[in-house]
Design an enzyme around this catalytic site. Structure first.
Site, PDB file in Angstrom:
ATOM      1  N   HIS A  56       0.842  -1.186   0.000  1.00 41.59           N
ATOM      2  CA  HIS A  56       0.000   0.000   0.000  1.00 41.59           C
ATOM      3  C   HIS A  56       0.884   1.246   0.000  1.00 41.59           C
ATOM      4  O   HIS A  56       2.106   1.165   0.196  1.00 41.59           O
ATOM      5  CB  HIS A  56      -0.954   0.021   1.199  1.00 41.59           C
ATOM      6  CG  HIS A  56      -0.285  -0.167   2.523  1.00 41.59           C
ATOM      7  ND1 HIS A  56       0.489   0.790   3.113  1.00 41.59           N
ATOM      8  CD2 HIS A  56      -0.251  -1.224   3.371  1.00 41.59           C
ATOM      9  CE1 HIS A  56       0.943   0.355   4.258  1.00 41.59           C
ATOM     10  NE2 HIS A  56       0.524  -0.888   4.439  1.00 41.59           N
TER      11      HIS A  56
HETATM   12  P1  TYD Z   1      -1.555  -2.626   7.620  1.00 35.94           P
HETATM   13  O1  TYD Z   1      -1.049  -1.247   7.807  1.00 35.94           O
HETATM   14  O2  TYD Z   1      -2.271  -2.938   6.341  1.00 35.94           O
HETATM   15  O3  TYD Z   1      -0.375  -3.678   7.818  1.00 35.94           O
HETATM   16  P2  TYD Z   1       0.956  -3.968   6.956  1.00 35.94           P
HETATM   17  O4  TYD Z   1       1.269  -2.744   6.166  1.00 35.94           O
HETATM   18  O5  TYD Z   1       1.994  -4.274   7.985  1.00 35.94           O
HETATM   19  O6  TYD Z   1       0.718  -5.163   6.111  1.00 35.94           O
HETATM   20  O7  TYD Z   1      -2.495  -2.981   8.859  1.00 35.94           O
HETATM   21  C1  TYD Z   1      -3.021  -4.276   9.054  1.00 35.94           C
HETATM   22  C2  TYD Z   1      -4.289  -4.146   9.851  1.00 35.94           C
HETATM   23  O8  TYD Z   1      -4.040  -3.560  11.123  1.00 35.94           O
HETATM   24  C3  TYD Z   1      -5.337  -3.272   9.156  1.00 35.94           C
HETATM   25  O9  TYD Z   1      -6.613  -3.881   9.342  1.00 35.94           O
HETATM   26  C4  TYD Z   1      -5.311  -1.962   9.931  1.00 35.94           C
HETATM   27  C5  TYD Z   1      -4.824  -2.384  11.308  1.00 35.94           C
HETATM   28  N1  TYD Z   1      -4.014  -1.341  11.939  1.00 35.94           N
HETATM   29  C6  TYD Z   1      -4.561  -0.565  12.954  1.00 35.94           C
HETATM   30  O10 TYD Z   1      -5.731  -0.738  13.355  1.00 35.94           O
HETATM   31  N2  TYD Z   1      -3.791   0.400  13.540  1.00 35.94           N
HETATM   32  C7  TYD Z   1      -2.518   0.643  13.135  1.00 35.94           C
HETATM   33  O11 TYD Z   1      -1.838   1.557  13.678  1.00 35.94           O
HETATM   34  C8  TYD Z   1      -1.965  -0.161  12.071  1.00 35.94           C
HETATM   35  C9  TYD Z   1      -0.559   0.041  11.583  1.00 35.94           C
HETATM   36  C10 TYD Z   1      -2.749  -1.139  11.509  1.00 35.94           C
END
Ligand code: TYD
Length: 138
Positions: A56
């Site tokens: 992303h």
């Molecule tokens: P995401 O940022 O997509 O993870 P990565 O980039 O490590 O693959 O986040 C994964 C899930 O966690 C998504 O449902 C959002 C949640 N999340 C939060 O609720 N708070 C946060 O601060 C973060 C980073 C993620």
């Protein structure tokens, strides 16, 4: 369309390191050793081998990524150029500006990815489709 970012502004920053025979310390001070004020800290751990995280871009958030333990690779793409950076020392941080597509991969066993973020969590700040990302910035 938004102002395009460049992967060439996403650089490895050497962090302070206080060395001691009994172990080292890396202190991070918001806005001093980080290029932005820290609003949020989170860390990735227990990442199964072969997993790819990220996938992303963020419209506003800036981040500093640190391999607090172990190692992993970060693929960065600004819609035109692409590069991969390896993180494997707790005293190096990868600064990622806003507007950059990123994927985290090749996590070593037991790796911990510490993330310092410039914003609170906000799902509307994410662009989760690469096609949408390309359209948004090109
Ligand atoms: P995401 O940022 O997509 O993870 P990565 O980039 O490590 O693959 O986040 C994964 C899930 O966690 C998504 O449902 C959002 C949640 N999340 C939060 O609720 N708070 C946060 O601060 C973060 C980073 C993620």
């Amino acid at each position: 369309m938004a102002i395009k970012s460049s992967i060439y502004n996403c650089v490895i920053r050497e962090l302070p390191k206080i060395e001691n025979r009994a172990g080292n310390i890396t202190p991070l001070t918001s806005g001093k050793t980080t290029p932005f004020l820290i609003k949020r800290v989170y860390y990735l751990y227990d990442v199964p081998g072969g997993s790819v995280r990220g996938g992303h871009a963020h419209k506003n958030m800036q981040q500093l990524l640190i391999a607090a333990s172990g190692s992993f690779d970060v693929l960065l793409d600004d819609g035109t150029n692409r590069k991969t950076v390896s993180l494997n020392r707790p005293y190096y941080g990868l600064y990622i500006t806003s507007g950059i597509w990123r994927e985290l991969l090749n996590f070593s066993s037991g790796a911990i990815c510490l993330v310092l973020a410039s914003t609170y969590y906000d799902e509307s700040d994410y662009i989760r489709s690469f096609e949408e990302f390309k359209k948004f910035y090109n």
